[in-house]
Design a protein around this motif. Structure first.
Motif, PDB file in Angstrom:
ATOM      1  N   GLN A  32       0.829  -1.204   0.000  1.00 41.59           N
ATOM      2  CA  GLN A  32       0.000   0.000   0.000  1.00 41.59           C
ATOM      3  C   GLN A  32       0.865   1.256   0.000  1.00 41.59           C
ATOM      4  O   GLN A  32       0.590   2.198  -0.736  1.00 41.59           O
ATOM      5  N   ALA A  33       1.911   1.261   0.809  1.00 46.06           N
ATOM      6  CA  ALA A  33       2.809   2.414   0.866  1.00 46.06           C
ATOM      7  C   ALA A  33       3.500   2.616  -0.480  1.00 46.06           C
ATOM      8  O   ALA A  33       3.618   3.740  -0.967  1.00 46.06           O
ATOM      9  N   ALA A  34       3.919   1.523  -1.119  1.00 47.71           N
ATOM     10  CA  ALA A  34       4.577   1.623  -2.427  1.00 47.71           C
ATOM     11  C   ALA A  34       3.614   2.176  -3.472  1.00 47.71           C
ATOM     12  O   ALA A  34       4.001   2.987  -4.315  1.00 47.71           O
ATOM     13  N   ILE A  58      14.928   6.354  -1.211  1.00 45.64           N
ATOM     14  CA  ILE A  58      15.554   5.552  -2.274  1.00 45.64           C
ATOM     15  C   ILE A  58      16.018   4.179  -1.770  1.00 45.64           C
ATOM     16  O   ILE A  58      15.722   3.164  -2.410  1.00 45.64           O
ATOM     17  N   PRO A  59      16.708   4.080  -0.627  1.00 45.78           N
ATOM     18  CA  PRO A  59      17.110   2.738  -0.167  1.00 45.78           C
ATOM     19  C   PRO A  59      15.927   1.800   0.062  1.00 45.78           C
ATOM     20  O   PRO A  59      16.011   0.606  -0.235  1.00 45.78           O
ATOM     21  N   LYS A  60      14.831   2.333   0.559  1.00 42.78           N
ATOM     22  CA  LYS A  60      13.659   1.483   0.811  1.00 42.78           C
ATOM     23  C   LYS A  60      13.040   1.011  -0.504  1.00 42.78           C
ATOM     24  O   LYS A  60      12.635  -0.145  -0.628  1.00 42.78           O
ATOM     25  N   LEU A  61      12.974   1.903  -1.494  1.00 46.89           N
ATOM     26  CA  LEU A  61      12.441   1.505  -2.794  1.00 46.89           C
ATOM     27  C   LEU A  61      13.358   0.480  -3.465  1.00 46.89           C
ATOM     28  O   LEU A  61      12.874  -0.484  -4.066  1.00 46.89           O
ATOM     29  N   LEU A  62      14.659   0.680  -3.354  1.00 48.31           N
ATOM     30  CA  LEU A  62      15.606  -0.284  -3.921  1.00 48.31           C
ATOM     31  C   LEU A  62      15.451  -1.653  -3.264  1.00 48.31           C
ATOM     32  O   LEU A  62      15.511  -2.685  -3.941  1.00 48.31           O
ATOM     33  N   HIS A  63      15.235  -1.656  -1.973  1.00 45.95           N
ATOM     34  CA  HIS A  63      15.034  -2.923  -1.265  1.00 45.95           C
ATOM     35  C   HIS A  63      13.783  -3.641  -1.777  1.00 45.95           C
ATOM     36  O   HIS A  63      13.794  -4.865  -1.964  1.00 45.95           O
ATOM     37  N   GLY A  66      13.223  -6.336  -4.849  1.00 45.14           N
ATOM     38  CA  GLY A  66      13.321  -7.785  -4.719  1.00 45.14           C
ATOM     39  C   GLY A  66      12.111  -8.427  -4.079  1.00 45.14           C
ATOM     40  O   GLY A  66      12.112  -9.623  -3.831  1.00 45.14           O
ATOM     41  N   ALA A  67      11.071  -7.655  -3.839  1.00 45.39           N
ATOM     42  CA  ALA A  67       9.868  -8.160  -3.180  1.00 45.39           C
ATOM     43  C   ALA A  67       8.907  -8.760  -4.214  1.00 45.39           C
ATOM     44  O   ALA A  67       9.102  -8.604  -5.421  1.00 45.39           O
ATOM     45  N   PRO A  68       7.848  -9.419  -3.751  1.00 45.85           N
ATOM     46  CA  PRO A  68       6.818  -9.899  -4.682  1.00 45.85           C
ATOM     47  C   PRO A  68       6.203  -8.733  -5.482  1.00 45.85           C
ATOM     48  O   PRO A  68       6.327  -7.564  -5.102  1.00 45.85           O
ATOM     49  N   ALA A  69       5.537  -9.069  -6.559  1.00 45.21           N
ATOM     50  CA  ALA A  69       5.019  -8.081  -7.513  1.00 45.21           C
ATOM     51  C   ALA A  69       4.190  -6.965  -6.888  1.00 45.21           C
ATOM     52  O   ALA A  69       4.309  -5.805  -7.302  1.00 45.21           O
ATOM     53  N   ALA A  70       3.372  -7.273  -5.904  1.00 46.08           N
ATOM     54  CA  ALA A  70       2.508  -6.252  -5.301  1.00 46.08           C
ATOM     55  C   ALA A  70       3.313  -5.118  -4.690  1.00 46.08           C
ATOM     56  O   ALA A  70       2.836  -3.988  -4.594  1.00 46.08           O
ATOM     57  N   GLU A  71       4.540  -5.409  -4.291  1.00 50.07           N
ATOM     58  CA  GLU A  71       5.422  -4.395  -3.705  1.00 50.07           C
ATOM     59  C   GLU A  71       6.452  -3.885  -4.708  1.00 50.07           C
ATOM     60  O   GLU A  71       6.723  -2.690  -4.784  1.00 50.07           O
ATOM     61  N   THR A  76       9.318   0.049  -8.015  1.00 54.54           N
ATOM     62  CA  THR A  76      10.232   0.257  -9.138  1.00 54.54           C
ATOM     63  C   THR A  76       9.685   1.318 -10.085  1.00 54.54           C
ATOM     64  O   THR A  76      10.450   2.120 -10.631  1.00 54.54           O
ATOM     65  N   THR A  77       8.372   1.363 -10.258  1.00 52.63           N
ATOM     66  CA  THR A  77       7.771   2.429 -11.070  1.00 52.63           C
ATOM     67  C   THR A  77       8.070   3.786 -10.446  1.00 52.63           C
ATOM     68  O   THR A  77       8.424   4.741 -11.148  1.00 52.63           O
ATOM     69  N   ALA A  78       7.959   3.874  -9.133  1.00 51.86           N
ATOM     70  CA  ALA A  78       8.286   5.119  -8.435  1.00 51.86           C
ATOM     71  C   ALA A  78       9.753   5.473  -8.642  1.00 51.86           C
ATOM     72  O   ALA A  78      10.096   6.640  -8.870  1.00 51.86           O
ATOM     73  N   LEU A  79      10.632   4.471  -8.596  1.00 54.28           N
ATOM     74  CA  LEU A  79      12.060   4.713  -8.836  1.00 54.28           C
ATOM     75  C   LEU A  79      12.305   5.249 -10.247  1.00 54.28           C
ATOM     76  O   LEU A  79      13.100   6.155 -10.430  1.00 54.28           O
TER      77      LEU A  79
END
Length: 150
Positions: A32-34, A58-63, A66-71, A76-79
């Motif tokens: 939800q946050a992503a 940025i570090p949180k988005l980069l992390h 590697g998460a499942p698609a919902a995250e 990655t789109t935000a990045l």
């Protein structure tokens, strides 16, 4: 007795709280946050506000790449959207964006990390390699595997 009003929450406070949710222990809260962060990157105002928090964001988005698609997809789109700004792209390079994107493009993330599509990973790479630092990291200049990514 003196009555004191609590100071109203500012947009910066709300963004800090949102960024904290990107590291939540619950996958649905992270997703939800992503999605909210992704939505904010849809406008110049949103990008500017998020860019002011790039050091922690940025570090949180980069992390989450590697998460499942919902995250991973909204993160990655935000990045992709955020790294369109050269200052954010430079920070993303410093935080390991090139290595992280290449890890998943090469499939080193493992079978469980199929959530991040190649077009989004390539979008991040396109943006970060528009910076001088990004080109050097991508080319792996001075490393034993120089040019390996190319």
């Amino acid at each position: 007795p003196v009555c004191r009003l609590a100071r109203p929450a500012t947009m910066a406070d709300e963004l800090d709280e949102l960024i904290q949710f990107l590291g939540a222990s619950r996958a649905d809260a992270r997703a939800q946050a992503a999605e909210i962060v992704q939505g904010l990157t849809g406008s110049d105002d949103g990008i500017a506000q998020l860019a002011s928090k790039a050091e922690t964001l940025i570090p949180k988005l980069l992390h989450l790449m590697g998460a499942p698609a919902a995250e991973s997809r909204p993160a990655t789109t935000a990045l992709v959207n955020l790294t369109g700004a050269s200052d954010v792209a430079t920070l993303a390079v410093e935080k390991g964006a090139v290595e992280r994107a290449m890890q998943f493009l090469r499939g080193a993330g493992g079978e469980e990390n199929k959530g991040c599509p190649a077009d989004l990973l390539l979008g991040v790479l396109v943006n970060v390699t528009n910076t001088e630092g990004g080109v050097h990291v991508f080319a792996q200049e001075g490393k034993s595997l120089e040019g390996f990514y190319v």
